[in-house]
Design a protein around this motif. Structure first.
Motif, PDB file in Angstrom:
ATOM      1  N   THR A  69       0.823  -1.207   0.000  1.00 32.54           N
ATOM      2  CA  THR A  69       0.000   0.000   0.000  1.00 32.54           C
ATOM      3  C   THR A  69       0.860   1.261   0.000  1.00 32.54           C
ATOM      4  N   GLU A  80      -4.937  -0.323  -2.312  1.00 37.25           N
ATOM      5  CA  GLU A  80      -5.369   0.490  -1.174  1.00 37.25           C
ATOM      6  C   GLU A  80      -5.376  -0.305   0.130  1.00 37.25           C
ATOM      7  N   ASP A  81      -5.649  -1.607   0.046  1.00 30.15           N
ATOM      8  CA  ASP A  81      -5.787  -2.454   1.234  1.00 30.15           C
ATOM      9  C   ASP A  81      -5.254  -3.834   0.878  1.00 30.15           C
ATOM     10  N   THR A  82      -4.170  -4.266   1.529  1.00 32.94           N
ATOM     11  CA  THR A  82      -3.542  -5.533   1.132  1.00 32.94           C
ATOM     12  C   THR A  82      -4.390  -6.751   1.511  1.00 32.94           C
ATOM     13  N   LYS A  84      -7.754  -6.852   1.603  1.00 35.33           N
ATOM     14  CA  LYS A  84      -8.811  -6.908   0.594  1.00 35.33           C
ATOM     15  C   LYS A  84      -8.233  -7.405  -0.733  1.00 35.33           C
TER      16      LYS A  84
END
Length: 463
Positions: A69, A80-82, A84
């Motif tokens: 990120t 944006e979100d590892t 997710k």
């Protein structure tokens, strides 16, 4: 050259991320620099410590690229979100592989049953499964993301501590068949409704079933009708295992010997006898569940029976070994990885059924996460201990004090506050011919006692 598990283009497409640096190919996926392999994609997850702190270590060990990120000194897919992104990578892996998928949950036996199913899947073709107990919100998408693109069959373990944890994971896996091994008072402190809440939480595994999927249920379990109703509410086809008439896989008899057992059963009414390398009484029903799951995943019955016949107990989950000491040897049964009221009762019955020239000894540490009824659950173990005619009981932990106080003086061996304090007392007491079972929750350090007893073997060798 073998086809890579992931290319950077595929990772970017699956996660909606963007490539920073040179294109790369990954042969695996890792979240832990302690076990990372050369060629892995390193996923920098946020946790107690930020995964980005370990990028340099990952690269030093040969990571091919990073899912990140924030900027890193390596080829990376920026998201944006590892976590997710890992979930999306897992879903993409699920969708591209032709694998027929199975899922396993239950209060007892998830990991062993999952690995026994995997043993059958491997005999049938290209197979994939969870490793260790990778069964939570990180372990399940990680296992999916690691699935080879040509996998034909796969099985996933799914666990929970609270309600609404299994549902999203089942929908991620989208199994064609799912089994609940059993339901009992495990993690019950997290459920205001008690055990029925645990049952409904386990039944969340059916919410992700593919249309026409198969739900495999333990008909002997107290919560069978609750689970059956939940399965049928999502349109699942229900298959049953148990000891009663009418079960699709019916256990007729289970006879344990030293190091193995013989199972007598009926599968869809057809009689069969087969050997297994397990001695725990619970493996009678476990083997029925495995047969039905393998059948649902299109594995030939001969392969299923061969797998059960060669599947060895996992470490800390019933593994046996002879420990040589002065004058002979005793048998150590290591059940130290986990414990709850269901598995404890099964363990006592198993030990009670063993033939031995020496004594039957059980070493117990606290069962955890049982809520307000924990002292009563521990005290209640006196009954199965009596029924099994166990000779000596060693106890460690504040909760096991309730059992210790309930035992007759003839069965009391030693009590200690901790497993570490108990271990040398057990080591001094064992004699040749004894069968010693060590069981407790992992968190109450039962493994320390098992390790101390196993270490006696080295002393015997040296002498």
């Amino acid at each position: 050259m073998a086809e890579p598990l992931w290319t950077s283009d595929e990772i970017a497409a699956a996660t909606g991320g963007a490539l920073a640096g040179e294109a790369f190919q990954a042969t695996g996926v890792s979240i832990d620099t302690r076990t990372i392999e050369p060629g892995d994609l390193f996923v920098a997850l946020a946790g107690v410590r930020d995964g980005h702190e370990f990028v340099e270590q990952a690269l030093a060990k040969g990571a091919a690229g990073v899912l990140a990120t924030q900027p890193v000194s390596a080829p990376a897919i920026m998201v944006e979100d590892t976590l997710k992104a890992l979930e999306l990578l897992g879903e993409a892996s699920r969708d591209r592989a032709p694998a027929k998928r199975g899922a396993v949950t239950g209060s007892v036996g998830k990991t062993s049953v999952t690995q026994a199913i995997m043993a059958g899947l491997k005999l049938a073709g290209r197979a994939h499964s969870s490793i260790k107990s990778y069964n939570n919100h990180i372990g399940v998408p990680l296992t999916l993301a690691r699935m080879p693109r040509d996998a034909e069959r796969a099985v996933f373990e799914i666990g929970m501590n609270h309600a609404e944890e299994i549902r999203p994971l089942s929908r991620m896996v989208r199994p064609h068949a799912a089994v609940i091994t059993t339901v009992g008072p495990v993690h019950v402190e997290n459920f205001p409704e008690g055990e029925v809440g645990v049952a409904r939480a386990k039944a969340e595994i059916f919410s992700g079933l593919e249309p026409g999927g198969i739900a495999i249920l333990n008909a002997d379990n107290h919560w069978f009708h609750v689970l059956k109703q939940e399965a049928e509410s999502v349109g699942a086809l229900v298959r049953t295992f148990g000891t009663g008439e009418g079960c699709d896989a019916r256990l007729i008899d289970f006879q344990a010997a030293e190091g193995n057992a013989f199972v007598q059963a009926r599968l869809h009414g057809k009689a069969m006898d087969f050997p297994i390398l397990q001695t725990g009484a619970h493996w009678g029903l476990n083997s029925m569940a495995v047969l039905l799951m393998l059948e649902a995943l299109d594995v030939d019955l001969n392969d299923s029976l061969a797998a059960l016949g060669s599947f060895e107990p996992l470490a800390g989950r019933g593994a046996e070994r002879a420990i040589r000491i002065a004058g002979g040897a005793f048998t150590l049964i290591d059940e130290s990885y986990n414990a709850n009221p269901i598995s404890m009762r099964s363990a006592m019955a198993t030990l009670g059924g063993r033939k031995t020239s020496g004594r039957k000894i059980v070493v117990l540490t606290d069962m955890l996460e049982l809520g307000e009824e924990a002292p009563a659950f521990h005290k209640g173990l006196a009954e199965p201990i009596e029924a099994a005619s166990i000779d000596l009981v060693f106890c460690a932990g504040p909760l096991m004090k309730s059992l210790w106080d309930a035992l007759p003086s003839t069965r009391r061996a030693s009590y200690a506050e901790t497993a570490a304090e108990l271990a040398p007392l057990v080591a001094r007491a064992v004699e040749p011919g004894d069968v010693v079972m060590v069981k407790g929750s992992n968190g109450s350090k039962a493994g320390a006692v098992a390790a101390a007893l196993a270490a006696l073997d080295a002393v015997g060798e040296a002498g």
